[in-house]
Enzyme design. Sequence first.
Site, mmCIF file in Angstrom:
data_model
loop_
_atom_site.group_PDB
_atom_site.id
_atom_site.type_symbol
_atom_site.label_atom_id
_atom_site.label_comp_id
_atom_site.label_asym_id
_atom_site.label_seq_id
_atom_site.Cartn_x
_atom_site.Cartn_y
_atom_site.Cartn_z
ATOM 1 N N VAL A 11 0.832 -1.208 0.000
ATOM 2 C CA VAL A 11 0.000 0.000 0.000
ATOM 3 C C VAL A 11 0.864 1.255 0.000
ATOM 4 O O VAL A 11 0.629 2.200 -0.769
ATOM 5 C CB VAL A 11 -0.961 0.004 1.201
ATOM 6 C CG1 VAL A 11 -1.734 1.324 1.260
ATOM 7 C CG2 VAL A 11 -1.939 -1.160 1.111
ATOM 8 N N VAL A 78 1.965 -4.626 10.972
ATOM 9 C CA VAL A 78 2.530 -5.948 11.207
ATOM 10 C C VAL A 78 2.118 -6.835 10.037
ATOM 11 O O VAL A 78 1.176 -6.512 9.293
ATOM 12 C CB VAL A 78 2.020 -6.539 12.536
ATOM 13 C CG1 VAL A 78 2.505 -5.706 13.711
ATOM 14 C CG2 VAL A 78 0.500 -6.651 12.542
ATOM 15 N N ARG A 87 -10.102 -7.707 9.852
ATOM 16 C CA ARG A 87 -9.040 -6.711 10.052
ATOM 17 C C ARG A 87 -8.727 -6.533 11.531
ATOM 18 O O ARG A 87 -7.636 -6.087 11.888
ATOM 19 C CB ARG A 87 -9.459 -5.376 9.432
ATOM 20 C CG ARG A 87 -9.710 -5.444 7.933
ATOM 21 C CD ARG A 87 -10.301 -4.148 7.410
ATOM 22 N NE ARG A 87 -10.605 -4.209 5.986
ATOM 23 C CZ ARG A 87 -11.778 -4.607 5.491
ATOM 24 N NH1 ARG A 87 -12.752 -4.982 6.326
ATOM 25 N NH2 ARG A 87 -11.970 -4.625 4.196
ATOM 26 N N ASN A 119 -4.675 -0.919 9.238
ATOM 27 C CA ASN A 119 -5.863 -1.517 9.852
ATOM 28 C C ASN A 119 -5.572 -2.162 11.202
ATOM 29 O O ASN A 119 -4.435 -2.542 11.474
ATOM 30 C CB ASN A 119 -6.446 -2.570 8.902
ATOM 31 C CG ASN A 119 -7.297 -1.947 7.827
ATOM 32 O OD1 ASN A 119 -8.155 -1.114 8.112
ATOM 33 N ND2 ASN A 119 -7.076 -2.347 6.579
ATOM 34 N N PRO A 120 -6.604 -2.297 12.052
ATOM 35 C CA PRO A 120 -7.974 -1.829 11.880
ATOM 36 C C PRO A 120 -8.032 -0.304 12.041
ATOM 37 O O PRO A 120 -7.729 0.223 13.115
ATOM 38 C CB PRO A 120 -8.764 -2.544 12.969
ATOM 39 C CG PRO A 120 -7.748 -2.846 14.027
ATOM 40 C CD PRO A 120 -6.439 -3.044 13.328
ATOM 41 N N ARG A 152 -20.748 2.154 -4.512
ATOM 42 C CA ARG A 152 -21.217 3.030 -5.589
ATOM 43 C C ARG A 152 -20.924 2.427 -6.966
ATOM 44 O O ARG A 152 -21.714 2.598 -7.902
ATOM 45 C CB ARG A 152 -20.583 4.406 -5.446
ATOM 46 C CG ARG A 152 -21.156 5.196 -4.269
ATOM 47 C CD ARG A 152 -20.330 6.404 -3.906
ATOM 48 N NE ARG A 152 -20.302 7.400 -4.959
ATOM 49 C CZ ARG A 152 -19.714 8.598 -4.810
ATOM 50 N NH1 ARG A 152 -19.153 8.929 -3.647
ATOM 51 N NH2 ARG A 152 -19.718 9.466 -5.796
ATOM 52 N N HIS A 174 -14.932 0.256 9.532
ATOM 53 C CA HIS A 174 -14.344 -0.326 8.322
ATOM 54 C C HIS A 174 -14.089 -1.790 8.640
ATOM 55 O O HIS A 174 -12.979 -2.213 8.961
ATOM 56 C CB HIS A 174 -13.045 0.385 7.954
ATOM 57 C CG HIS A 174 -12.342 -0.221 6.771
ATOM 58 N ND1 HIS A 174 -12.970 -0.499 5.576
ATOM 59 C CD2 HIS A 174 -11.056 -0.629 6.609
ATOM 60 C CE1 HIS A 174 -12.113 -1.030 4.731
ATOM 61 N NE2 HIS A 174 -10.942 -1.127 5.333
#
Length: 303
Positions: A11, A78, A87, A119-120, A152, A174
């Site tokens: 990411v 981690v 998550r 996350n979380p 969406r 989330h």
Amino acid sequence: MKVSVIGTGHVGSTLAFVLTLKNLVKELVLVGKTRESAMGDVLDLRHGQLFVNTPTQVSAGTLADSAGSDIIAMCASVPTPKDMNSRLELAKGNVKLMRELMPELARLSPDCKVVMVSNPVDVLVHYALECTDLRPNQVVGTGTLVDSSRFRQLLAEELRIHSGDIRAYILGEHGDSQFPAMSCADAGGEPLDPTPARYALADQASKAGFEVFKYKGHTNYAVALAAAEIIECIITDAKHTLPVSLQVDGFLGVSDVCLSLPAVIGGNGIERVLHPRLNKREEGEFLHSAEVVRQVVASARTD
């Protein structure tokens, strides 16, 4: 404008790539476990500067090199278990990681805006505020922004309307307790009826991240684009309304946890938290999300 990306996994490296394409950032610092661990991405990004309109100064650094950042994107985590089902399984390890990283990052850049991607995310936004002197408007999590985008996109396919013209939010955690706010969903001012098929689409959207994870072992493109959208809103003072993870400001009596609500994102970070008109079902789902996150926050504190 100086942006530091903390964590150069899938990411973090994708986010760095997106930021160089957007021509927004003057100085981009990548912080990995070591300076050397980020150099591959740094060199690769430098080699592509010919192909962007406004070259970005990209460097590898340590926490100390993040000093004076305008924005810090927290992507460190981690390792993710290959058989992860929630998550929340990352909570214990990543809360410990935030406690190690966030105080020093906040000390070095006290006026920064933190975009929490790890996350979380709701739990980590809470601890980022708890273990620093940062104000609630300075810490914003990607939250359900990606979930809302997925929802969406699915609605757009059903309605044959561009997803950008649909106003439909996934709110709350989330995670598994998130929910679609169908009572305030519309396209062109026309309400979107809360049909069983659309609730099924929301459920599909909530599971989409794990579907991607099943096929490629991680997610990176959508969440990096979501984080970049938040960063762009801050840099340009765009004041777009986005569903993001934030410290809830008393909405429905909740003020002790962080969850996703629509918020105006601009130069000051979270400029305004919006209070959508939810129906009784959705109010209950929001309160359930709050309780889920509250329990994880408490368990992380005692570990």
